[in-house]
Motif scaffolding. Structure first.
Motif, PDB file in Angstrom:
ATOM      1  N   ASP A 125     -19.274  10.321  35.849  1.00 61.89           N
ATOM      2  CA  ASP A 125     -18.603   9.046  36.062  1.00 61.89           C
ATOM      3  C   ASP A 125     -17.314   9.275  36.852  1.00 61.89           C
ATOM      4  O   ASP A 125     -16.743  10.360  36.839  1.00 61.89           O
ATOM      5  CB  ASP A 125     -18.282   8.442  34.686  1.00 61.89           C
ATOM      6  CG  ASP A 125     -17.462   7.175  34.792  1.00 61.89           C
ATOM      7  OD1 ASP A 125     -18.027   6.149  35.234  1.00 61.89           O
ATOM      8  OD2 ASP A 125     -16.261   7.207  34.452  1.00 61.89           O
ATOM      9  N   GLU A 126     -16.885   8.256  37.561  1.00 68.04           N
ATOM     10  CA  GLU A 126     -15.582   8.311  38.216  1.00 68.04           C
ATOM     11  C   GLU A 126     -14.900   6.986  37.941  1.00 68.04           C
ATOM     12  O   GLU A 126     -15.456   5.932  38.290  1.00 68.04           O
ATOM     13  CB  GLU A 126     -15.759   8.544  39.717  1.00 68.04           C
ATOM     14  CG  GLU A 126     -14.462   8.847  40.407  1.00 68.04           C
ATOM     15  CD  GLU A 126     -14.663   9.170  41.902  1.00 68.04           C
ATOM     16  OE1 GLU A 126     -15.247  10.218  42.211  1.00 68.04           O
ATOM     17  OE2 GLU A 126     -14.243   8.348  42.712  1.00 68.04           O
ATOM     18  N   SER A 127     -13.770   7.031  37.274  1.00 69.72           N
ATOM     19  CA  SER A 127     -13.086   5.783  36.905  1.00 69.72           C
ATOM     20  C   SER A 127     -11.585   5.906  37.105  1.00 69.72           C
ATOM     21  O   SER A 127     -11.031   7.001  37.040  1.00 69.72           O
ATOM     22  CB  SER A 127     -13.298   5.441  35.433  1.00 69.72           C
ATOM     23  OG  SER A 127     -14.624   5.504  35.074  1.00 69.72           O
ATOM     24  N   ARG A 128     -10.979   4.740  37.291  1.00 66.80           N
ATOM     25  CA  ARG A 128      -9.519   4.678  37.275  1.00 66.80           C
ATOM     26  C   ARG A 128      -9.123   4.496  35.820  1.00 66.80           C
ATOM     27  O   ARG A 128      -9.626   3.592  35.142  1.00 66.80           O
ATOM     28  CB  ARG A 128      -9.030   3.475  38.094  1.00 66.80           C
ATOM     29  CG  ARG A 128      -9.354   3.590  39.566  1.00 66.80           C
ATOM     30  CD  ARG A 128      -8.387   4.445  40.346  1.00 66.80           C
ATOM     31  NE  ARG A 128      -7.048   3.870  40.444  1.00 66.80           N
ATOM     32  CZ  ARG A 128      -5.979   4.571  40.783  1.00 66.80           C
ATOM     33  NH1 ARG A 128      -6.082   5.860  41.013  1.00 66.80           N
ATOM     34  NH2 ARG A 128      -4.794   3.989  40.875  1.00 66.80           N
ATOM     35  N   VAL A 129      -8.259   5.373  35.322  1.00 67.12           N
ATOM     36  CA  VAL A 129      -7.942   5.339  33.894  1.00 67.12           C
ATOM     37  C   VAL A 129      -6.425   5.365  33.692  1.00 67.12           C
ATOM     38  O   VAL A 129      -5.713   6.105  34.377  1.00 67.12           O
ATOM     39  CB  VAL A 129      -8.553   6.569  33.172  1.00 67.12           C
ATOM     40  CG1 VAL A 129      -8.352   6.456  31.674  1.00 67.12           C
ATOM     41  CG2 VAL A 129     -10.024   6.695  33.494  1.00 67.12           C
TER      42      VAL A 129
ATOM     43  N   THR B 271      -3.562   6.747  31.927  1.00 72.24           N
ATOM     44  CA  THR B 271      -3.355   7.959  31.123  1.00 72.24           C
ATOM     45  C   THR B 271      -1.866   8.142  30.844  1.00 72.24           C
ATOM     46  O   THR B 271      -1.037   7.361  31.312  1.00 72.24           O
ATOM     47  CB  THR B 271      -3.843   9.207  31.877  1.00 72.24           C
ATOM     48  OG1 THR B 271      -2.957   9.409  32.975  1.00 72.24           O
ATOM     49  CG2 THR B 271      -5.256   9.056  32.387  1.00 72.24           C
ATOM     50  N   ALA B 272      -1.581   9.210  30.111  1.00 76.93           N
ATOM     51  CA  ALA B 272      -0.179   9.506  29.818  1.00 76.93           C
ATOM     52  C   ALA B 272       0.572   9.820  31.101  1.00 76.93           C
ATOM     53  O   ALA B 272       1.787   9.721  31.168  1.00 76.93           O
ATOM     54  CB  ALA B 272      -0.111  10.688  28.862  1.00 76.93           C
ATOM     55  N   LEU B 273      -0.169  10.229  32.142  1.00 74.98           N
ATOM     56  CA  LEU B 273       0.470  10.561  33.417  1.00 74.98           C
ATOM     57  C   LEU B 273       0.400   9.399  34.399  1.00 74.98           C
ATOM     58  O   LEU B 273       0.578   9.576  35.606  1.00 74.98           O
ATOM     59  CB  LEU B 273      -0.210  11.786  34.033  1.00 74.98           C
ATOM     60  CG  LEU B 273      -0.269  13.035  33.157  1.00 74.98           C
ATOM     61  CD1 LEU B 273      -1.040  14.150  33.864  1.00 74.98           C
ATOM     62  CD2 LEU B 273       1.134  13.517  32.824  1.00 74.98           C
ATOM     63  N   GLY B 274       0.028   8.221  33.882  1.00 76.06           N
ATOM     64  CA  GLY B 274      -0.074   7.045  34.744  1.00 76.06           C
ATOM     65  C   GLY B 274      -1.517   6.776  35.131  1.00 76.06           C
ATOM     66  O   GLY B 274      -2.439   7.388  34.598  1.00 76.06           O
ATOM     67  N   MET B 275      -1.680   5.879  36.082  1.00 75.05           N
ATOM     68  CA  MET B 275      -3.024   5.506  36.506  1.00 75.05           C
ATOM     69  C   MET B 275      -3.630   6.661  37.313  1.00 75.05           C
ATOM     70  O   MET B 275      -3.063   7.087  38.323  1.00 75.05           O
ATOM     71  CB  MET B 275      -2.882   4.259  37.398  1.00 75.05           C
ATOM     72  CG  MET B 275      -4.098   3.414  37.423  1.00 75.05           C
ATOM     73  SD  MET B 275      -4.457   2.802  35.776  1.00 75.05           S
ATOM     74  CE  MET B 275      -5.890   1.862  36.116  1.00 75.05           C
ATOM     75  N   ARG B 276      -4.747   7.188  36.835  1.00 75.35           N
ATOM     76  CA  ARG B 276      -5.357   8.312  37.542  1.00 75.35           C
ATOM     77  C   ARG B 276      -6.839   8.033  37.776  1.00 75.35           C
ATOM     78  O   ARG B 276      -7.463   7.289  37.025  1.00 75.35           O
ATOM     79  CB  ARG B 276      -5.274   9.617  36.728  1.00 75.35           C
ATOM     80  CG  ARG B 276      -3.940   9.952  36.152  1.00 75.35           C
ATOM     81  CD  ARG B 276      -2.884  10.180  37.174  1.00 75.35           C
ATOM     82  NE  ARG B 276      -3.050  11.387  37.958  1.00 75.35           N
ATOM     83  CZ  ARG B 276      -2.197  11.755  38.933  1.00 75.35           C
ATOM     84  NH1 ARG B 276      -1.168  10.971  39.234  1.00 75.35           N
ATOM     85  NH2 ARG B 276      -2.378  12.849  39.598  1.00 75.35           N
ATOM     86  N   THR B 277      -7.384   8.670  38.794  1.00 73.06           N
ATOM     87  CA  THR B 277      -8.834   8.597  38.994  1.00 73.06           C
ATOM     88  C   THR B 277      -9.446   9.840  38.364  1.00 73.06           C
ATOM     89  O   THR B 277      -9.128  10.953  38.767  1.00 73.06           O
ATOM     90  CB  THR B 277      -9.189   8.553  40.489  1.00 73.06           C
ATOM     91  OG1 THR B 277      -8.486   7.462  41.063  1.00 73.06           O
ATOM     92  CG2 THR B 277     -10.686   8.364  40.699  1.00 73.06           C
ATOM     93  N   LEU B 278     -10.284   9.626  37.356  1.00 68.51           N
ATOM     94  CA  LEU B 278     -10.884  10.765  36.649  1.00 68.51           C
ATOM     95  C   LEU B 278     -12.354  10.863  36.995  1.00 68.51           C
ATOM     96  O   LEU B 278     -13.088   9.896  36.937  1.00 68.51           O
ATOM     97  CB  LEU B 278     -10.735  10.600  35.140  1.00 68.51           C
ATOM     98  CG  LEU B 278      -9.310  10.521  34.616  1.00 68.51           C
ATOM     99  CD1 LEU B 278      -9.313  10.516  33.097  1.00 68.51           C
ATOM    100  CD2 LEU B 278      -8.476  11.689  35.125  1.00 68.51           C
ATOM    101  N   ARG B 279     -12.729  12.087  37.339  1.00 69.52           N
ATOM    102  CA  ARG B 279     -14.129  12.361  37.642  1.00 69.52           C
ATOM    103  C   ARG B 279     -14.644  13.152  36.446  1.00 69.52           C
ATOM    104  O   ARG B 279     -14.202  14.277  36.225  1.00 69.52           O
ATOM    105  CB  ARG B 279     -14.200  13.190  38.915  1.00 69.52           C
ATOM    106  CG  ARG B 279     -15.512  13.141  39.613  1.00 69.52           C
ATOM    107  CD  ARG B 279     -15.423  13.875  40.920  1.00 69.52           C
ATOM    108  NE  ARG B 279     -14.779  13.098  41.951  1.00 69.52           N
ATOM    109  CZ  ARG B 279     -14.180  13.636  43.009  1.00 69.52           C
ATOM    110  NH1 ARG B 279     -14.110  14.924  43.142  1.00 69.52           N
ATOM    111  NH2 ARG B 279     -13.624  12.864  43.926  1.00 69.52           N
ATOM    112  N   SER B 280     -15.501  12.511  35.644  1.00 71.15           N
ATOM    113  CA  SER B 280     -15.847  13.155  34.376  1.00 71.15           C
ATOM    114  C   SER B 280     -17.339  13.422  34.242  1.00 71.15           C
ATOM    115  O   SER B 280     -18.157  12.808  34.931  1.00 71.15           O
ATOM    116  CB  SER B 280     -15.415  12.263  33.216  1.00 71.15           C
ATOM    117  OG  SER B 280     -16.199  11.097  33.232  1.00 71.15           O
TER     118      SER B 280
END
Ligand code: C2E
Ligand code: MG
Ligand code: MG
Length: 828
Positions: A354-358, A360-369
């Motif tokens: 999956d790839e989502s904008r999430v 996070t504690a570090l701000g808005m990030r794009t995570l490829r999971s």
């Protein structure tokens, strides 16, 4: 004396009381005469029951039928005693093993008085004896039959005493070969020398038993690994040593297994060490990889592992995530994201990516999971493995790189790559929609001159400003791209007809028309455009662009600041140009280029003052080719540099050979001025030929001065400094400006032949000629009128004050050899 009649009382008493032996007497014909306790005990009959009966009732029926009772008595009668062991019947019908002795009893007269019969029940002993015999037999059979073990006996000194099948099989000797030999033959020579055989026997003697493993030798000399047991055998009663039993087993195979097992064990140990190392390594990899790793128990949803990255990205707080449920240790949005991912992973057999904008504690990030379910051993809940990579920067960089790869840095417009993509897309879509697509190639007229005279920074600004203007004339779905330098290109989509493309081209030319005000300069610029339309002209992007480029070339040839649309003839012409280009290279090498000379007349002194050198191409197939048909191509391809040098040298050499002071005029292409080395080339030509500089005239056209190019003026000055004359050719055409005459001290002006041609009919042409001659005379510049064909023209030009005349009237351009002939004729 009758034994029955006079028994000794004591003796009878003894007999009577013996219970272990049945002792009784038989009459000579076998009738039981008396009976003792032992008989009663052994046979079950009382004295009353049996006395008087024939003793054969003690025999089994089979023996009775065989006549055994009588035969036995007969033997006793003959030999004095019958003795046997056999089966006898008891009163109750059971049998017992009886040891029987029948003695014949005689009186003093040697008369048979009867038989004394002593029977002992030895059933027990017999059975025991038989059992032992059976056992011994079985044992022997067993030992001899055993083929897996070599079992044999040694005598006290170690000689082989017996040999079984196993021994034969293991060692290869047959019993008759080996019995009697010393058992050390089974040992290797080394072991024999080491005294191993005797040492084994000694140990067996001392400890009763010797056990070892070792290498032994077969009859054929081959070796085998064996397990040996030697036991000392002593006589049970006397304790005397009888010999040794030896049991040997071929362990070759087992040893093979053992060694393999050992190796496997070693390998396993090493492997397990490696595994331990690997697992440690993996731990540190997980801790340090730049991805977030979370492992969750699939059923309890408890977080079992979270590496530093995961804690930093999701947790943010100091508290560890390990041992908690996501919702206990994470902010709501993050926990629900994680829960959602893990749930999807749980539902899938394969890893879920999956790839989502999430958030996070570090701000808005794009995570490829990626989430995957890992099966654990039976009975344990599965793991859920979540691995996420923060792709935010990477994506941003990609986007940036992608943008840079597809756009021109200067104008921000799409570049060639994106242009091609768009064109291809447009063509594909246009085909679907049944619409036309046009490719336009744009080129700024004389941009190079602007760049050269006002600098590159200025040129860049102009390009940016022009880009904006052009873009403003296009629709949203059209593409304007900068392909490089001053080349622009456009994709026009969804066109109904060709005319729509022409209209846009007109608008683009019009838009670039108004003056640009940049850095205090005002300047206007022309744009030439070539157009090719799909599907009419071509349906492939590359070819369409090539066609648009050909049309552009045509537009420039036809006078610039205009558009031209592709047609098939352009393609033909382009092919032709390519052919000429290749031919021209050969022509240069093979010396097919020659100079023809046309006389220039100084009419005031009525003489040939000099000659203009004009190039001719002597083509082996096409015949003579005129300069207009190859010079432009030579200019485009750069071949003009070599051709120009050739013309210059040739003209200087030939002129040097002429008698007298006649000049030679050589034409220079504006392209040759790009070579800063031009003055050197000229100086060399003069030096090589020995021609006086004053006899060489160089003809240039106005375009050399266009844009007031400072570099070109410098070159001109350098040329003039060599002592050569400079003429301004074809004056009055093109950009004609009398101002040019002030920018450089020309030695001669050549009035273009078109004015001479028209002068008799056109007042305008006449007045231009007049203006030029007047100005020239006032500046003391020589004038040559070109293309003088008639005496009328000659007369008028003379009247206008033209100093020199050139034209068919005086002579056509001819080869050097002919020029000489005419010269001689005119001198005659
Ligand atoms: P240009 O320098 O203006 O040369 C004069 C042209 O007018 C020559 O054409 C010549 O044959 C032609 N001509 C002369 N008298 C008459 C006349 O009475 N009537 C008519 N109709 N034409 C006349 P040509 O030889 O075809 O050369 C054409 C052009 O090619 C030249 O024009 C010059 O610009 C160029 N050219 C020729 N030789 C060279 C060369 O060696 N180097 C360069 N760069 N250009 C050359
Ligand atoms: Mg000329
Ligand atoms: Mg000319």
């Amino acid at each position: 004396m009758s034994l029955v009649a006079s028994p000794d009382a004591m003796y009878r008493l003894l007999i009577q009381s013996v219970v272990d032996y049945a002792i009784y007497l038989l009459t000579p014909d076998g009738i039981v005469a008396n009976w003792n306790a032992g008989a009663q005990r052994a046979k079950g009959y009382s004295a009353e029951e049996v006395v008087g009966r024939h003793y054969s009732l003690f025999y089994t029926q089979a023996e009775r039928l065989a006549g055994c009772p009588d035969l036995n008595l007969a033997q006793a009668r003959q030999t004095g005693r019958f003795k046997e062991q056999g089966w006898r019947l008891r009163k109750d019908g059971t049998v017992f093993r009886a040891h029987v002795v029948i003695d014949a009893v005689y009186d003093d007269d040697r008369q048979l008085v009867g038989f004394a019969k002593i029977t002992r029940d030895c059933t027990e002993q017999y059975r025991a004896h038989m059992a032992q015999r059976e056992q011994e037999r079985n044992f022997r059979l067993l030992v001899q039959g055993v083929s897996d073990y070599a079992i044999y006996l040694l005598d006290t000194r170690g000689h082989v005493a017996s040999w079984n099948a196993g021994a034969e099989r293991t060692k290869g000797y047959r019993a008759e070969e080996i019995v009697g030999q010393h058992f050390s033959v089974f040992y290797t020579e080394q072991d024999r020398l080491g005294g191993l055989p005797q040492a084994g026997l000694d140990t067996a003697l001392r400890l009763g038993r010797f056990q070892a493993e070792g290498l032994r030798q077969r009859k054929d000399g081959s070796h085998f690994w064996t397990s040996v047991v030697i036991e000392a055998i002593h006589d049970e009663d006397s304790g005397e040593l009888l010999g040794f039993s030896k049991v040997t087993r071929d362990m070759t195979e087992q040893r093979g297994y053992e060694q393999a097992l050992l190796r496997a064990k070693e390998a396993a140990e090493q492997h397990s060490q490696e595994m331990a190392g690997l697992s440690q390594f993996l731990d540190s990899v997980i801790a340090n990889i730049p991805a977030s790793v979370i492992v969750q128990d699939a059923s309890s949803r408890q977080i079992l592992l979270a590496n530093q990255q995961a804690e930093r990205l999701f947790g943010g707080q100091a508290a560890s995530m390990i041992g908690q449920l996501p919702e206990q240790c994470l902010p709501e949005v993050t926990a629900s994201y994680l829960a959602q991912q893990l749930q999807r992973g749980a539902l899938n057999d394969r890893p879920f990516a999956d790839e989502s904008r999430v958030e996070t504690a570090l701000g808005m990030r794009t995570l490829r999971s990626r989430v995957l379910r890992c099966e654990r051993s039976e009975g344990q809940a599965d793991y859920m493995l979540f691995v996420a990579e923060d792709a935010t920067e990477q994506l941003a960089a990609h986007a940036q790189i992608h943008y840079m790869a597809h756009h021109d840095a200067l104008t921000g417009l799409p570049n060639r790559t994106l242009f091609s993509e768009r064109l291809k897309q447009a063509l594909a879509r246009g085909e679907e929609q049944g619409k036309l697509v046009a490719a336009l190639c744009l080129d700024l007229d004389n941009f190079k001159n602007i760049n050269d005279s006002l600098g590159h920074a200025f040129g860049d600004k102009l390009l940016r400003a022009l880009g904006k203007r052009l873009r403003g004339e296009l629709r949203e779905h059209d593409t304007l791209a900068r392909l490089g330098g001053d080349e622009f290109a456009v994709v026009l989509t969804r066109l109904d007809n060709r005319e729509a493309a022409y209209q846009t081209a007109r608008r683009l030319i019009a838009a670039s028309g108004p003056v640009f005000r940049i850095e205090g300069h005002q300047l206007s610029i022309g744009v030439s455009i070539g157009i090719a339309v799909s599907p009419d002209d071509h349906t492939q992007a590359e070819q369409l662009l090539r066609y648009a480029d050909m049309a552009l070339y045509e537009a420039k040839r036809n006078g610039r600041n205009r558009f031209e649309s592709f047609h098939v003839e352009l393609d033909v012409a382009a092919r032709q140009r390519r052919l000429v280009e290749t031919d021209l290279r050969t022509a240069l090498h093979l010396g097919q280029l020659q100079l023809h000379y046309q006389p220039v007349i100084d009419h005031r002194h009525d003489r040939v003052s000099g000659y203009e050198a004009l190039l001719r191409w002597q083509h082996p197939v096409r015949g003579m080719i005129m300069p207009m048909d190859f010079i432009p191509i030579a200019e485009e391809t750069g071949l003009i540099h070599d051709i120009g040098i050739r013309a210059l040298n040739l003209a200087c050499q030939e002129a040097a050979s002429w008698p007298g002071e006649q000049t030679v005029a050589v034409n220079l292409s504006p392209v040759q001025f790009r070579d800063v080395n031009l003055p050197n080339v000229v100086a060399l030509a003069l030096a090589d030929s020995g021609l006086a500089a004053a006899r060489l005239e160089l003809e240039i056209t106005e375009s050399v001065l266009l844009g007031n190019s400072e570099e070109n003026l410098q070159t001109l000055r350098a040329l003039k400094a060599l002592g050569v004359s400079i003429s301004l050719d074809d004056f009055g055409t093109g950009y004609s400006s009398l101002g040019y005459l002030r920018s450089f001290p020309f030695d001669r002006i050549k009035i273009d032949k078109s004015f001479v041609h028209d002068m008799c009919e056109s007042r305008e042409a006449m007045s231009i000629i007049r203006a030029i001659t007047e100005l020239s005379n006032s500046l003391r510049i020589k004038t040559t009128a070109e293309g003088v064909e008639s005496t009328e023209q000659m007369r008028r030009l003379k009247a206008e004050g033209c100093s020199h005349l050139q034209g068919y009237l005086y002579g056509r351009p001819v080869p050097a050899s002919e020029r000489l002939m005419r010269l001689q004729r005119s001198q005659e």
